[in-house]
Design a protein around this motif. Structure first.
Motif, PDB file in Angstrom:
ATOM      1  N   ILE A 109       0.835  -1.205   0.000  1.00 38.91           N
ATOM      2  CA  ILE A 109       0.000   0.000   0.000  1.00 38.91           C
ATOM      3  C   ILE A 109       0.869   1.254   0.000  1.00 38.91           C
ATOM      4  O   ILE A 109       1.857   1.341   0.745  1.00 38.91           O
ATOM      5  N   TYR A 110       0.518   2.194  -0.869  1.00 39.91           N
ATOM      6  CA  TYR A 110       1.100   3.544  -0.863  1.00 39.91           C
ATOM      7  C   TYR A 110      -0.065   4.492  -0.625  1.00 39.91           C
ATOM      8  O   TYR A 110      -0.898   4.687  -1.511  1.00 39.91           O
ATOM      9  N   ALA A 111      -0.153   5.064   0.587  1.00 44.70           N
ATOM     10  CA  ALA A 111      -1.340   5.864   0.935  1.00 44.70           C
ATOM     11  C   ALA A 111      -1.016   6.882   2.015  1.00 44.70           C
ATOM     12  O   ALA A 111      -1.313   6.670   3.194  1.00 44.70           O
ATOM     13  N   PRO A 112      -0.377   8.011   1.642  1.00 48.11           N
ATOM     14  CA  PRO A 112      -0.125   9.070   2.623  1.00 48.11           C
ATOM     15  C   PRO A 112      -1.424   9.506   3.295  1.00 48.11           C
ATOM     16  O   PRO A 112      -2.471   9.633   2.649  1.00 48.11           O
ATOM     17  N   GLY A 113      -1.355   9.693   4.598  1.00 49.54           N
ATOM     18  CA  GLY A 113      -2.539  10.111   5.351  1.00 49.54           C
ATOM     19  C   GLY A 113      -3.351   8.960   5.909  1.00 49.54           C
ATOM     20  O   GLY A 113      -4.307   9.184   6.661  1.00 49.54           O
ATOM     21  N   HIS A 114      -3.015   7.735   5.563  1.00 45.16           N
ATOM     22  CA  HIS A 114      -3.721   6.561   6.073  1.00 45.16           C
ATOM     23  C   HIS A 114      -2.819   5.775   7.022  1.00 45.16           C
ATOM     24  O   HIS A 114      -1.590   5.864   6.952  1.00 45.16           O
ATOM     25  N   ASP A 115      -3.448   5.013   7.888  1.00 46.06           N
ATOM     26  CA  ASP A 115      -2.708   4.128   8.789  1.00 46.06           C
ATOM     27  C   ASP A 115      -2.337   2.868   8.004  1.00 46.06           C
ATOM     28  O   ASP A 115      -3.015   1.834   8.068  1.00 46.06           O
ATOM     29  N   VAL A 116      -1.258   2.955   7.240  1.00 47.37           N
ATOM     30  CA  VAL A 116      -0.918   1.876   6.310  1.00 47.37           C
ATOM     31  C   VAL A 116      -0.527   0.594   7.036  1.00 47.37           C
ATOM     32  O   VAL A 116      -0.707  -0.506   6.504  1.00 47.37           O
ATOM     33  N   THR A 117      -0.004   0.716   8.261  1.00 47.48           N
ATOM     34  CA  THR A 117       0.392  -0.474   9.002  1.00 47.48           C
ATOM     35  C   THR A 117      -0.822  -1.331   9.333  1.00 47.48           C
ATOM     36  O   THR A 117      -0.837  -2.544   9.084  1.00 47.48           O
ATOM     37  N   ARG A 118      -1.845  -0.710   9.884  1.00 47.20           N
ATOM     38  CA  ARG A 118      -3.045  -1.479  10.224  1.00 47.20           C
ATOM     39  C   ARG A 118      -3.786  -1.950   8.973  1.00 47.20           C
ATOM     40  O   ARG A 118      -4.359  -3.042   8.958  1.00 47.20           O
ATOM     41  N   ILE A 148       9.409  -2.478  -1.440  1.00 41.46           N
ATOM     42  CA  ILE A 148       9.316  -1.201  -0.761  1.00 41.46           C
ATOM     43  C   ILE A 148      10.706  -0.586  -0.633  1.00 41.46           C
ATOM     44  O   ILE A 148      11.695  -1.283  -0.374  1.00 41.46           O
ATOM     45  N   THR A 149      10.795   0.715  -0.888  1.00 38.97           N
ATOM     46  CA  THR A 149      11.982   1.504  -0.557  1.00 38.97           C
ATOM     47  C   THR A 149      11.534   2.607   0.401  1.00 38.97           C
ATOM     48  O   THR A 149      10.381   2.635   0.820  1.00 38.97           O
ATOM     49  N   GLU A 150      12.439   3.517   0.706  1.00 39.63           N
ATOM     50  CA  GLU A 150      12.063   4.601   1.619  1.00 39.63           C
ATOM     51  C   GLU A 150      10.903   5.437   1.089  1.00 39.63           C
ATOM     52  O   GLU A 150      10.133   6.007   1.857  1.00 39.63           O
ATOM     53  N   ASN A 151      10.738   5.487  -0.251  1.00 41.63           N
ATOM     54  CA  ASN A 151       9.716   6.386  -0.797  1.00 41.63           C
ATOM     55  C   ASN A 151       8.926   5.806  -1.970  1.00 41.63           C
ATOM     56  O   ASN A 151       8.225   6.548  -2.652  1.00 41.63           O
ATOM     57  N   LYS A 152       9.034   4.494  -2.198  1.00 41.71           N
ATOM     58  CA  LYS A 152       8.315   3.901  -3.322  1.00 41.71           C
ATOM     59  C   LYS A 152       7.711   2.558  -2.949  1.00 41.71           C
ATOM     60  O   LYS A 152       8.244   1.830  -2.108  1.00 41.71           O
ATOM     61  N   LEU A 153       6.607   2.248  -3.622  1.00 43.10           N
ATOM     62  CA  LEU A 153       6.041   0.906  -3.625  1.00 43.10           C
ATOM     63  C   LEU A 153       6.064   0.407  -5.062  1.00 43.10           C
ATOM     64  O   LEU A 153       5.662   1.127  -5.983  1.00 43.10           O
ATOM     65  N   ILE A 154       6.550  -0.810  -5.269  1.00 44.65           N
ATOM     66  CA  ILE A 154       6.662  -1.365  -6.620  1.00 44.65           C
ATOM     67  C   ILE A 154       6.045  -2.756  -6.648  1.00 44.65           C
ATOM     68  O   ILE A 154       6.252  -3.564  -5.730  1.00 44.65           O
ATOM     69  N   VAL A 191       5.084   1.173 -10.582  1.00 42.80           N
ATOM     70  CA  VAL A 191       5.771   1.989  -9.587  1.00 42.80           C
ATOM     71  C   VAL A 191       4.785   3.011  -9.024  1.00 42.80           C
ATOM     72  O   VAL A 191       4.122   3.729  -9.776  1.00 42.80           O
ATOM     73  N   MET A 192       4.679   3.072  -7.690  1.00 44.15           N
ATOM     74  CA  MET A 192       3.784   4.011  -7.009  1.00 44.15           C
ATOM     75  C   MET A 192       4.595   4.866  -6.048  1.00 44.15           C
ATOM     76  O   MET A 192       5.267   4.346  -5.152  1.00 44.15           O
ATOM     77  N   ASP A 193       4.551   6.188  -6.263  1.00 43.11           N
ATOM     78  CA  ASP A 193       5.270   7.109  -5.393  1.00 43.11           C
ATOM     79  C   ASP A 193       4.579   8.461  -5.415  1.00 43.11           C
ATOM     80  O   ASP A 193       3.422   8.570  -5.841  1.00 43.11           O
ATOM     81  N   GLU A 194       5.269   9.513  -4.983  1.00 42.29           N
ATOM     82  CA  GLU A 194       4.651  10.842  -4.882  1.00 42.29           C
ATOM     83  C   GLU A 194       4.240  11.397  -6.247  1.00 42.29           C
ATOM     84  O   GLU A 194       3.429  12.310  -6.326  1.00 42.29           O
ATOM     85  N   ASN A 195       4.767  10.824  -7.313  1.00 36.27           N
ATOM     86  CA  ASN A 195       4.405  11.273  -8.661  1.00 36.27           C
ATOM     87  C   ASN A 195       3.198  10.531  -9.229  1.00 36.27           C
ATOM     88  O   ASN A 195       2.789  10.783 -10.364  1.00 36.27           O
ATOM     89  N   GLY A 196       2.653   9.604  -8.451  1.00 38.93           N
ATOM     90  CA  GLY A 196       1.506   8.847  -8.915  1.00 38.93           C
ATOM     91  C   GLY A 196       1.899   7.435  -9.291  1.00 38.93           C
ATOM     92  O   GLY A 196       2.763   6.818  -8.658  1.00 38.93           O
ATOM     93  N   LEU A 197       1.270   6.920 -10.327  1.00 37.76           N
ATOM     94  CA  LEU A 197       1.484   5.532 -10.744  1.00 37.76           C
ATOM     95  C   LEU A 197       2.118   5.499 -12.127  1.00 37.76           C
ATOM     96  O   LEU A 197       1.670   6.181 -13.044  1.00 37.76           O
TER      97      LEU A 197
END
Length: 478
Positions: free
Chosen positions: A27-36, A184-190, A237-243
């Protein structure tokens, strides 16, 4: 079509189902509780693996990991979930198809390489892993685990000079076999899927974020909407630039695992455009058309045969009944120290309803027989309830070959359909009739997509070549 009607009985006492594969979630979802949300997603995928579970979370600066042996509910507590903070996460539930059941092999795997931190979760098996591991070790690689997933990480790390996406492209050219990956990297989901599409992987949205999972039921659980399946040979690739979608390899002959529909996937999932529950019901309808058995009731072996049994009843006009009750609180296999306890184990999981069964001619529907052990015990249980006839109907063809792409279907000498004729299998489980869905009947359910499946466990047509050395008689991978 495959069916028979012999007479006598014989008992064989071993487990009788293929083992689960693994499940991945990202999951790449800023603002959400991604862990839960990942925790809930893994709960939805728990049927795909019960040996270990793990979650890795990134916050833009670092990646944290927690994993352990056991079910999702056993591995994670509230405190552990609270300590994993970020806006990107991946998770994994595991059944070991390669590598021992051991904490070091639990996933996700997390490594530090020249480009930063990288976590990976993998569903599937590589078929050229021995060659790749030997090549990497000869040039200095050190391995901490016995999984083929760590081979993938090493190849990525060695090719990352021009960026992670370029390394993944090179990796996909090198590795062969089945792989659905979340990285997962520090700033991406792939997300990555092999060019045959052996193992499932789907993509969804959650608000402005994205979710990937082995099955769409996990998307439903976290409130995400399904967009599509990740395509064979594709990197997403999912990151701050979208998909961003990168079609690395042209899809080869598609070889989606047919057993996802027969047994592994949850009935509420959509995989490669087909709803699993509806496919299973149609399997039962086709089976009833192929074998018009004269009987009083149709019962399923719960839960694996339920949907097909309903389809069989609908097509045949024979009433559907619940003649076997499943104990919903039986989890992973417990220690069974004696033959008496092994026999008792089936009754702990299933119990028969005498009032429904007594004096009846019964069609019992299940998905498959692997070793023929549990089926024989269930038939004996029905006999004890006064059943007149037991006709075993299976919503798959006979399993005669091993799987090398992420499902543990045992060695071929343990597969009952590879050793015995239909009449011999029928006698060994004590049934009055034994009927397998034909391969053509199964594939025709998928219409124009009928050629998009791997059926190697039924017919030996392996999409990635498998050689049989003359000196051993055993199958090996090339």
């Amino acid at each position: 079509m495959a069916g028979c009607r012999p007479g006598s009985t014989n008992g064989i006492l071993l487990p009788d189902k293929p083992r689960e594969e693994c499940g991945v979630f990202g999951i790449y979802a800023p603002g959400h509780d991604v862990t839960r949300l990942t925790y809930y997603g893994l709960y939805a995928l728990q049927h795909r693996g019960q040996e270990s579970a793990g979650i890795a979370v990134a916050d833009g600066k670092k990646v944290q990991l927690y994993k352990g042996m056991g079910l999702v509910s056993e591995v994670f507590s509230g405190d552990q979930l609270n300590n994993l903070r970020g806006h990107i996460a991946i998770g994994h539930v595991r059944y070991s198809t390669t590598g021992a059941s051991h904490p070091v092999n639990a996933q996700p795997l997390l490594f530090r390489y020249a480009g930063g931190m990288l976590g990976l979760a993998h569903n599937g098996n590589l078929t050229n892993v021995t060659e790749l591991r030997s090549r990497l070790m000869a040039t200095g690689s050190v391995f901490q685990s016995s999984t083929d997933s760590e081979v993938i990480v090493n190849i990525i790390a060695r090719s990352a000079q021009n960026g992670l996406e370029d390394a993944l492209v090179k990796c996909m050219i090198d590795i062969k076999g089945a792989y659905s990956l979340v990285i997962i990297t520090e700033n991406k989901l792939i997300a990555v899927r092999d060019p045959h599409g052996f193992r499932p992987l789907c993509l969804g949205t959650l608000g402005e974020g994205y979710v990937v999972a082995s099955e769409s039921c996990a998307l439903d659980t976290v409130g995400a909407g399904l967009i599509r399946d990740v395509q064979p040979g594709e990197i997403v690739v999912m990151d701050e630039n979208g998909l961003e979608s990168i079609q690395v390899l042209k899809p080869r002959k598609r070889a989606h695992c047919i057993f996802e529909y027969i047994y592994f996937a949850r009935p509420d999932s959509f995989i490669d455009g087909f709803n699993v529950n509806m496919v299973r019901r149609e399997m039962g309808r086709v089976l009833a058309g192929e074998y018009p058995v004269d009987a009083d009731i149709v019962i399923p072996v719960p839960d694996s045969g339920t949907a097909a049994a309903r389809g069989f009843a609908e097509a045949s006009g024979i009433p559907f009944e619940e003649g076997l009750m499943k104990n919903r609180y039986i989890g992973r296999t417990f220690i069974q120290p004696s033959q008496e306890m092994r026999d008792l184990g089936v009754r702990l999981k299933l119990n028969s309803v005498r009032e429904v069964l007594n004096g009846k001619r019964v069609v019992m529907v299940d998905d498959s027989i692997v070793r023929g052990t549990t089926s024989g015990k269930i038939v004996a249980m029905l006999r004890d309830c006064g059943v007149k006839e037991v006709h075993m109907c299976l919503s798959s063809p006979p399993i005669t070959r091993s799987c090398y792409y992420g499902i543990d279907t045992s060695n071929e000498d343990e597969l009952i359909a590879a050793r015995l004729s239909l009449e011999e299998i029928c006698r060994s489980i004590g049934a009055d009739g034994l009927y397998y869905l034909s391969l053509d009947g199964l594939l025709n359910i998928f219409g124009n997509s009928r050629d998009n499946f791997c059926t190697a466990c039924f017919d030996g047509n392996y999409p990635v070549e498998v050689a049989k050395p003359k000196e051993t008689g055993k199958y090996s991978l090339e």
